[in-house]
Scaffold this motif. Sequence first.
Motif, PDB file in Angstrom:
ATOM      1  N   THR A  98      -0.886   7.447 -10.488  1.00 19.36           N
ATOM      2  CA  THR A  98      -1.540   6.577 -11.454  1.00 19.36           C
ATOM      3  C   THR A  98      -0.705   5.795 -12.575  1.00 19.36           C
ATOM      4  O   THR A  98       0.543   6.334 -12.553  1.00 19.36           O
ATOM      5  CB  THR A  98      -2.677   7.459 -12.356  1.00 19.36           C
ATOM      6  N   LYS A 104       4.264   6.651  -0.930  1.00 16.71           N
ATOM      7  CA  LYS A 104       2.945   7.270  -0.376  1.00 16.71           C
ATOM      8  C   LYS A 104       3.617   7.737   0.950  1.00 16.71           C
ATOM      9  O   LYS A 104       3.799   7.001   1.891  1.00 16.71           O
ATOM     10  CB  LYS A 104       1.921   6.419  -0.500  1.00 16.71           C
ATOM     11  N   ASP A 152       0.906  -1.417  -0.201  1.00 20.54           N
ATOM     12  CA  ASP A 152      -0.170   0.056   0.261  1.00 20.54           C
ATOM     13  C   ASP A 152       0.787   1.390   0.018  1.00 20.54           C
ATOM     14  O   ASP A 152       0.504   2.386  -0.181  1.00 20.54           O
ATOM     15  CB  ASP A 152      -0.674   0.090   1.214  1.00 20.54           C
ATOM     16  N   ASP A 203      -0.699  10.743   0.314  1.00 24.08           N
ATOM     17  CA  ASP A 203      -1.824  10.282   0.700  1.00 24.08           C
ATOM     18  C   ASP A 203      -2.622   9.013  -0.442  1.00 24.08           C
ATOM     19  O   ASP A 203      -3.614   8.747  -0.774  1.00 24.08           O
ATOM     20  CB  ASP A 203      -3.071  11.034   1.181  1.00 24.08           C
ATOM     21  N   ARG A 204      -1.631   8.930  -1.419  1.00 23.80           N
ATOM     22  CA  ARG A 204      -2.002   8.038  -2.618  1.00 23.80           C
ATOM     23  C   ARG A 204      -0.710   7.512  -3.304  1.00 23.80           C
ATOM     24  O   ARG A 204       0.388   8.110  -3.284  1.00 23.80           O
ATOM     25  CB  ARG A 204      -2.991   8.854  -3.503  1.00 23.80           C
TER      26      ARG A 204
END
Length: 603
Positions: A445, A203, A191, A441-442
């Motif tokens: 892409t 992240k 994650d 926080d991500r």
Amino acid sequence: MKYVFATLVYCWIAVSSLRAGGQVHAHLLTEDGAPLIGFDARGVPIRCGTGDEELIQVFAEGEARWQRWEIVPSVLRASSRDPFYIFVFPNRAVSSVRLVLPTSDVVKPENLDFHDDGLNGDEEAGDGVYTLGPFYLHENQSEMTFHPTVLSPGFLQVIDTGGSISTFAIEPTIGVLPADFDGNPVHVLGDEAQVTRNLLNVKRERLGFQEMLRGFAGSESWNYVKEVYKFVQDEYDEMFLMSSGKLELYAGRVNWNQNGGVHFGVQSQDIYDVTYDESRQWGSNGVLESLNVLDYQQRGMNPNNMMHEFLHRWGAYLSLSLGYKNDTGHYSPYSDANSLLGGYEWVAQGDGSFARKNGKQVYRASPVDLFSMGLLPLDELPDLHLSREIEFVGRETVLQAGDIVKTIASDDIRIAHAERMPDWESPKTHFRVLFVIESRDRLLTEEEMAFYAGFVGEAMRELEDGEPDPAMGGSWAPVTRFFGDRVTWDSRVKVKESLFASGLDHDRDGYESRLEASLGLDPFDDESKPWIRVKVTGGGEMVVEVYPYQEDGLVELQRSENLVEWVLVEGGEIVQEHLRYEVPENIAGFFRTRIDVPAVAQD
């Protein structure tokens, strides 16, 4: 040696450290003639200066007031019809946030006032994050985009509750990829991180690298880099650190907003007049030698800024007594250094005079750069020259013999430096560099990874024979020839083995399934087996890719509809180190690569 601050009107200059010894070089706007790195696409200058722990700690204790903006996603394909949004966190009570001086680069919403009401893309009402959108690329953007580029919606203006108005110094930009631009496969590490062959994305809750760039991270800088070592092996002597968002100061040392990059010296080099090793504080066991933080997109991610920062590992550390450099860590603008760290090209006229080129485009490291790195012996270094302070007017200025105030010969350097000289017998000629981009926080892409990894890939690309030397300017270009043919580079991401199970072929049948690949060893390790993925290209075709492609033909792709009977997939073309197979729309099934494993001789 430690320098102290000289505070002037609208400027400051210094060289010092996060700790005693470690050197810090930052690029910012000054008004005192500090070396100019260049200008961004909107004409905002990028200049140089330096800072130390005392100032950084003052910032951390509250003098600095920062604000943040992000564009999400920060990159789209030119063919995309997806929206993007601008998020602004003023980090204080404000009455409004607004987009001003809007451009026609993108399609904008009718109302240009940001909102914090939980509607129209705003994530949470009253959380202090102001949102504007949706924005879109123009429908004909593909017809105008042939190379990766950036577009700006306009500038951001914040009105405080007291009525004072401030505008972010740097406008937000979105990266745009050509519709058919292909990136390398992305491998997710849980994650918190993901990797391509040459880029690590981490992240985190804060834009820590931007804090380092703005000068108020303090000792947290060490922790931000230590977090990187959770994912990669300790094999890098150099790191380049980037961000997918932007922090600026609205109080305190606001000239740090012009920083295009900052260099952190982790270990001293032979030419320094001090010795230190702070690698353990950054999480490395004596391997890491320096760090370079690059600003967002075009502001920092260009070869000019990148190599300027990289050169600070060795320069400018000639003795101040020689007068060839100033106390900002750069060569005098009135020198003939012709380096990215300062000075200009002087062309001898044969009569004792020189023609000074008043503008410059640097293609290769200068002799004084190569000398400082140990790549050019002192006896082969040409004499260095300084002129009196003559204005830079026109394309060139003729410097008469009487304008030359100092000539520095090799013996002068030998006397000034005594025992602290570069190692010409065994200079460093191979650089292991790691490129890292943080996102808040991500995870980024696929298009964002393709854009930022594209910058890295082009920077690290080996030039073909006959291909001219590229300029170290503001456009993406390879830097691999900058120091000459002796120097080699390796930017492959070496992921920690602890993040993977041992081996790709778990059932030892000589095959690697996609499931096994997802559980297996680092796919970017040279010893790993090829792995596969199914993707849709920018043109909408479904393809299966084998990566990395092996030219010896030991890899083949197979397809099955029942996981029992497997048939060979014919054809395939090599595309950016992948072996790519087109998949007809009406075919479904499973894919795997077959590995021809040599037989093992039996005793």
